[in-house]
Write an enzyme that holds these catalytic residues in place. Structure first.
Site, PDB file in Angstrom:
ATOM      1  N   ASP A  64       0.860  -1.047   0.199  1.00 36.89           N
ATOM      2  CA  ASP A  64      -0.076   0.039   0.146  1.00 36.89           C
ATOM      3  C   ASP A  64       0.801   1.244   0.013  1.00 36.89           C
ATOM      4  OD1 ASP A  64      -3.244   0.329   1.210  1.00 36.89           O
ATOM      5  OD2 ASP A  64      -1.804   2.145   1.095  1.00 36.89           O
ATOM      6  N   GLY A  87      -0.306   3.929  -8.728  1.00 33.95           N
ATOM      7  CA  GLY A  87      -1.598   3.681  -7.581  1.00 33.95           C
ATOM      8  C   GLY A  87      -1.874   4.942  -7.065  1.00 33.95           C
ATOM      9  N   TYR A 101      -7.252  11.268   2.841  1.00 29.58           N
ATOM     10  CA  TYR A 101      -6.833  10.107   2.334  1.00 29.58           C
ATOM     11  C   TYR A 101      -6.183  10.061   0.868  1.00 29.58           C
ATOM     12  CZ  TYR A 101      -7.014   5.387   0.361  1.00 29.58           C
ATOM     13  OH  TYR A 101      -6.480   4.171  -0.393  1.00 29.58           O
ATOM     14  N   THR A 131      -0.707  14.263 -14.119  1.00 27.58           N
ATOM     15  CA  THR A 131      -2.164  14.401 -14.757  1.00 27.58           C
ATOM     16  C   THR A 131      -2.321  15.794 -15.330  1.00 27.58           C
ATOM     17  OG1 THR A 131      -4.601  14.440 -14.152  1.00 27.58           O
ATOM     18  CG2 THR A 131      -3.100  14.517 -12.360  1.00 27.58           C
ATOM     19  N   GLU A 133      -5.060  17.348 -14.785  1.00 37.24           N
ATOM     20  CA  GLU A 133      -5.921  17.882 -13.681  1.00 37.24           C
ATOM     21  C   GLU A 133      -5.112  19.041 -12.819  1.00 37.24           C
ATOM     22  OE1 GLU A 133      -9.354  17.554 -12.153  1.00 37.24           O
ATOM     23  OE2 GLU A 133      -9.548  16.779 -14.327  1.00 37.24           O
ATOM     24  N   TYR A 155      -7.530  16.100  -5.273  1.00 39.18           N
ATOM     25  CA  TYR A 155      -6.996  15.010  -6.173  1.00 39.18           C
ATOM     26  C   TYR A 155      -5.780  15.866  -6.688  1.00 39.18           C
ATOM     27  CZ  TYR A 155      -5.894  12.190 -10.291  1.00 39.18           C
ATOM     28  OH  TYR A 155      -5.233  11.533 -11.147  1.00 39.18           O
ATOM     29  N   LYS A 159      -1.748  15.686  -6.466  1.00 35.82           N
ATOM     30  CA  LYS A 159      -0.890  15.169  -7.644  1.00 35.82           C
ATOM     31  C   LYS A 159      -0.003  16.171  -7.845  1.00 35.82           C
ATOM     32  CE  LYS A 159      -2.353  11.091  -9.311  1.00 35.82           C
ATOM     33  NZ  LYS A 159      -1.388  10.076  -9.657  1.00 35.82           N
TER      34      LYS A 159
HETATM   35  P1  NAP Z   1      -7.597   3.230 -11.609  1.00 35.29           P
HETATM   36  O1  NAP Z   1      -8.116   2.497 -12.685  1.00 35.29           O
HETATM   37  O2  NAP Z   1      -8.488   3.969 -10.610  1.00 35.29           O
HETATM   38  O3  NAP Z   1      -6.349   2.337 -10.859  1.00 35.29           O
HETATM   39  C1  NAP Z   1      -5.888   3.005  -9.580  1.00 35.29           C
HETATM   40  C2  NAP Z   1      -5.028   1.876  -8.984  1.00 35.29           C
HETATM   41  O4  NAP Z   1      -4.307   2.287  -7.823  1.00 35.29           O
HETATM   42  C3  NAP Z   1      -5.710   0.701  -8.477  1.00 35.29           C
HETATM   43  O5  NAP Z   1      -4.726  -0.509  -8.939  1.00 35.29           O
HETATM   44  C4  NAP Z   1      -5.771   0.751  -7.190  1.00 35.29           C
HETATM   45  O6  NAP Z   1      -5.863  -0.405  -6.389  1.00 35.29           O
HETATM   46  C5  NAP Z   1      -4.590   1.514  -6.927  1.00 35.29           C
HETATM   47  N1  NAP Z   1      -4.529   2.203  -5.487  1.00 35.29           N
HETATM   48  C6  NAP Z   1      -5.584   2.981  -5.030  1.00 35.29           C
HETATM   49  N2  NAP Z   1      -5.244   3.310  -3.442  1.00 35.29           N
HETATM   50  C7  NAP Z   1      -3.977   2.516  -3.266  1.00 35.29           C
HETATM   51  C8  NAP Z   1      -3.264   2.731  -2.255  1.00 35.29           C
HETATM   52  N3  NAP Z   1      -3.450   3.255  -1.042  1.00 35.29           N
HETATM   53  N4  NAP Z   1      -1.832   1.891  -2.510  1.00 35.29           N
HETATM   54  C9  NAP Z   1      -1.586   1.429  -3.543  1.00 35.29           C
HETATM   55  N5  NAP Z   1      -2.316   1.324  -4.885  1.00 35.29           N
HETATM   56  C10 NAP Z   1      -3.530   1.874  -4.587  1.00 35.29           C
HETATM   57  O7  NAP Z   1      -6.524   4.387 -12.264  1.00 35.29           O
HETATM   58  P2  NAP Z   1      -6.052   4.618 -13.835  1.00 35.29           P
HETATM   59  O8  NAP Z   1      -6.948   5.305 -14.579  1.00 35.29           O
HETATM   60  O9  NAP Z   1      -5.432   3.133 -14.284  1.00 35.29           O
HETATM   61  O10 NAP Z   1      -4.856   5.588 -13.485  1.00 35.29           O
HETATM   62  C11 NAP Z   1      -3.375   5.199 -13.159  1.00 35.29           C
HETATM   63  C12 NAP Z   1      -2.775   6.483 -12.628  1.00 35.29           C
HETATM   64  O11 NAP Z   1      -2.439   7.543 -13.741  1.00 35.29           O
HETATM   65  C13 NAP Z   1      -3.298   7.019 -11.436  1.00 35.29           C
HETATM   66  O12 NAP Z   1      -2.348   7.462 -10.435  1.00 35.29           O
HETATM   67  C14 NAP Z   1      -4.032   8.065 -11.923  1.00 35.29           C
HETATM   68  O13 NAP Z   1      -4.338   9.081 -10.900  1.00 35.29           O
HETATM   69  C15 NAP Z   1      -3.322   8.705 -13.008  1.00 35.29           C
HETATM   70  N6  NAP Z   1      -3.913   9.200 -14.339  1.00 35.29           N
HETATM   71  C16 NAP Z   1      -5.080   8.570 -14.808  1.00 35.29           C
HETATM   72  C17 NAP Z   1      -5.399   9.263 -15.997  1.00 35.29           C
HETATM   73  C18 NAP Z   1      -6.567   8.693 -16.663  1.00 35.29           C
HETATM   74  O14 NAP Z   1      -7.167   9.418 -17.601  1.00 35.29           O
HETATM   75  N7  NAP Z   1      -6.743   7.379 -16.684  1.00 35.29           N
HETATM   76  C19 NAP Z   1      -4.987  10.506 -16.494  1.00 35.29           C
HETATM   77  C20 NAP Z   1      -3.824  11.202 -15.855  1.00 35.29           C
HETATM   78  C21 NAP Z   1      -3.175  10.297 -14.542  1.00 35.29           C
HETATM   79  P3  NAP Z   1      -7.277  -1.188  -6.354  1.00 35.29           P
HETATM   80  O15 NAP Z   1      -7.563  -1.743  -7.595  1.00 35.29           O
HETATM   81  O16 NAP Z   1      -7.276  -2.200  -5.216  1.00 35.29           O
HETATM   82  O17 NAP Z   1      -8.183   0.012  -5.963  1.00 35.29           O
HETATM   83  O1  G4F Z   2     -14.623  10.864 -16.221  1.00 35.01           O
HETATM   84  P1  G4F Z   2     -14.304  11.869 -14.898  1.00 35.01           P
HETATM   85  O2  G4F Z   2     -14.470  11.630 -13.729  1.00 35.01           O
HETATM   86  O3  G4F Z   2     -12.679  12.269 -15.239  1.00 35.01           O
HETATM   87  P2  G4F Z   2     -11.906  13.420 -14.661  1.00 35.01           P
HETATM   88  O4  G4F Z   2     -12.626  14.242 -13.606  1.00 35.01           O
HETATM   89  O5  G4F Z   2     -11.666  14.305 -15.872  1.00 35.01           O
HETATM   90  O6  G4F Z   2     -10.488  12.546 -14.180  1.00 35.01           O
HETATM   91  C1  G4F Z   2      -9.978  11.605 -14.836  1.00 35.01           C
HETATM   92  O7  G4F Z   2      -9.040  12.264 -15.789  1.00 35.01           O
HETATM   93  C2  G4F Z   2      -7.721  12.694 -14.909  1.00 35.01           C
HETATM   94  C3  G4F Z   2      -7.072  13.316 -16.080  1.00 35.01           C
HETATM   95  O8  G4F Z   2      -7.373  14.699 -16.598  1.00 35.01           O
HETATM   96  C4  G4F Z   2      -7.155  11.817 -14.106  1.00 35.01           C
HETATM   97  F1  G4F Z   2      -6.169  12.654 -13.429  1.00 35.01           F
HETATM   98  C5  G4F Z   2      -8.105  11.465 -13.001  1.00 35.01           C
HETATM   99  O9  G4F Z   2      -7.415  10.469 -12.520  1.00 35.01           O
HETATM  100  C6  G4F Z   2      -9.402  10.512 -13.957  1.00 35.01           C
HETATM  101  O10 G4F Z   2      -8.777   9.623 -14.478  1.00 35.01           O
HETATM  102  O11 G4F Z   2     -15.026  13.104 -15.434  1.00 35.01           O
HETATM  103  C7  G4F Z   2     -14.681  13.816 -16.715  1.00 35.01           C
HETATM  104  C8  G4F Z   2     -15.578  15.088 -16.739  1.00 35.01           C
HETATM  105  C9  G4F Z   2     -15.885  15.893 -15.607  1.00 35.01           C
HETATM  106  O12 G4F Z   2     -15.975  17.455 -15.877  1.00 35.01           O
HETATM  107  C10 G4F Z   2     -16.824  15.579 -14.846  1.00 35.01           C
HETATM  108  O13 G4F Z   2     -17.742  16.729 -14.158  1.00 35.01           O
HETATM  109  O14 G4F Z   2     -16.991  14.498 -16.937  1.00 35.01           O
HETATM  110  C11 G4F Z   2     -17.944  15.384 -15.987  1.00 35.01           C
HETATM  111  N1  G4F Z   2     -19.242  14.588 -15.533  1.00 35.01           N
HETATM  112  C12 G4F Z   2     -20.373  14.716 -16.010  1.00 35.01           C
HETATM  113  N2  G4F Z   2     -21.111  13.793 -15.479  1.00 35.01           N
HETATM  114  C13 G4F Z   2     -18.991  13.315 -14.933  1.00 35.01           C
HETATM  115  C14 G4F Z   2     -20.597  12.664 -15.009  1.00 35.01           C
HETATM  116  N3  G4F Z   2     -18.049  12.665 -14.382  1.00 35.01           N
HETATM  117  C15 G4F Z   2     -18.431  11.579 -13.719  1.00 35.01           C
HETATM  118  N4  G4F Z   2     -17.412  10.645 -12.941  1.00 35.01           N
HETATM  119  N5  G4F Z   2     -19.751  11.015 -13.581  1.00 35.01           N
HETATM  120  C16 G4F Z   2     -20.891  11.713 -13.956  1.00 35.01           C
HETATM  121  O15 G4F Z   2     -21.859  11.324 -14.067  1.00 35.01           O
END
Ligand code: NAP
Ligand code: G4F
Length: 348
Positions: A64, A87, A101, A131, A133, A155, A159
């Protein structure tokens, strides 16, 4: 000799694709998984259970990001050549509910990892999942590596700390530590509470007659959505350079949530007509007049990121990385995958 990589977040969307990629490239992959009361390895089960082919290349360890002694032991024991810190508590809206958290895991968790490397003196390369974000209330359009940050959620603030501590440990202790500033990337493995997957599942269920409608939040938010398998390739490339540096990975296109909904229905042969504004906006099926989309305030965020669009010129020039999957293809991949799975599961 095979290279060894250590991946946190291996059970997540990106972790699962990255594990596949690294195994294909001949790495031995060690993944950190969390103890959970229910199964949480469904995204990597296909790698782990295929004992004949791949099992000797994938090892899972409980751990973790909140436990520094665990991270220290892991780095010491595995002696990885590359570490990918994926993670995180990665849900922006959830971070408003659990800000402390989120900071512990996303910000201090990164520091714990870097300290483990520094204290063991291991020569390793560290990738940090930064990210888009970070740009939050954007200062310029499009956003690149030099665009100032303005985080809009706990968040993003967590980050931001992680981003800067990576840079600081690089400068202060000469660690090979790089940030990938990744714009949104999605896939058929995306968590179902992120908007794209919520839409691809919801639209599939509506067209199959299993559900009547979906409730969404801000339909005007604009995102630069790419395809996750291509983005994990970019992560790997970031660690293959001779010097550590920070890179934006993006598609350079932006679309609203509303457009994602429209395209998702189009994939299944339906058209949406919108009417009303704000919380009163609804979407109806042109063919039947059935109301299928409504807006619910519970999905609004206290502070929103209105527009993201990335400039990936540096990644293209330095890493030779480019996105391939276009927005319409991404929507199609996600919707068709969910439609087929849901249809089969319900014997339709
Ligand atoms: P995700 O599907 O939510 O996966 C997150 C991973 O982190 C899961 O394996 C989760 O484990 C693990 N985790 C959560 N809390 C933890 C802890 N306390 N200790 C160790 N592991 C922990 O996210 P993702 O979309 O693959 O994204 C991967 C990374 O890129 C994240 O850091 C996210 O913030 C970043 N990111 C994502 C995006 C995007 O668009 N996807 C864009 C920019 C940056 P469990 O499976 O057990 O929950
Ligand atoms: O899909 P989202 O929750 O992604 P968000 O907030 O962009 O974050 C994701 O991308 C980031 C990279 O820019 C990562 F860092 C982060 O870990 C994650 O993977 O929301 C996208 C957009 C937001 O503007 C939200 O307000 O969609 C809008 N939205 C509208 N309706 C919704 C909803 N989002 C969610 N989750 N659920 C809705 O019903």
């Amino acid at each position: 000799m095979k290279k060894t990589a250590l991946v946190s977040g291996i059970t997540g969307q990106d972790g699962s694709y990255l594990a596949e990629l690294l195994i294909e490239k001949g790495y031995i992959v060690h993944g950190i998984i969390r103890r959970s009361s229910s199964f949480n390895t469904f995204r990597i089960d296909h790698l782990y259970k295929d004992k004949d082919i791949l099992n000797e290349n994938l090892f899972l360890h409980y751990g973790d990001l909140n436990d520094s002694s665990n991270l220290n032991r892991m780095v010491e024991k595995v002696q990885p050549k590359e570490i990918y810190n994926l993670g995180a508590q990665s849900h922006v809206q959830v971070s408003f509910e659990v800000p402390e958290y989120t900071a512990e895991v996303d910000a201090i968790g990164t520091l714990r990892f870097l300290d483990a490397i520094k204290d063991t003196g291991l020569k390793t390369k560290f990738y940090q999942a930064s990210t888009s974000e970070l740009y939050g209330k954007v200062k310029e359009i499009p956003q690149n590596e030099d665009t100032p940050f303005h985080p809009r959620s706990p968040y993003a603030a967590a980050k931001l700390y992680a981003y800067w501590i990576v840079k600081n440990y690089r400068e202060a202790y000469n660690l090979f530590a790089s940030n990938g500033i990744l714009f949104n990337h999605e896939s058929e493995r995306r968590g179902k509470t992120f908007v794209t997957r919520k839409i691809s599942v919801g639209v599939s269920k509506i067209v199959l007659g299993i559900e009547k409608n979906i409730s969404l939040g801000n339909l005007d938010a604009k995102r630069d959505w790419g395809y996750a398998p291509e983005f994990v390739e970019g992560m790997w490339r970031i660690l293959q350079t001779s010097d550590p540096a920070d890179f934006v990975l993006a598609t350079g296109e932006t679309h609203t949530v509303r457009e994602f909904v429209e395209k998702a229905f189009n994939v299944l042969g339906e058209e949406i007509i919108w009417s009303g504004e704000g919380v009163s906006e609804i979407g109806v099926l042109k063919r039947t007049g059935q109301q299928v989309v409504n807006v619910n305030e519970r999905y609004f965020r206290p502070t929103e990121v209105d527009l993201l669009i990335g400039d990936y010129t540096k990644a293209k020039q330095t890493l030779g990385w480019e996105p391939k999957t276009k927005f319409e293809d991404l929507v199609s991949i996600m919707v068709m995958s969910d439609f087929k799975k849901i249809k089969q599961r319900n014997n339709l």
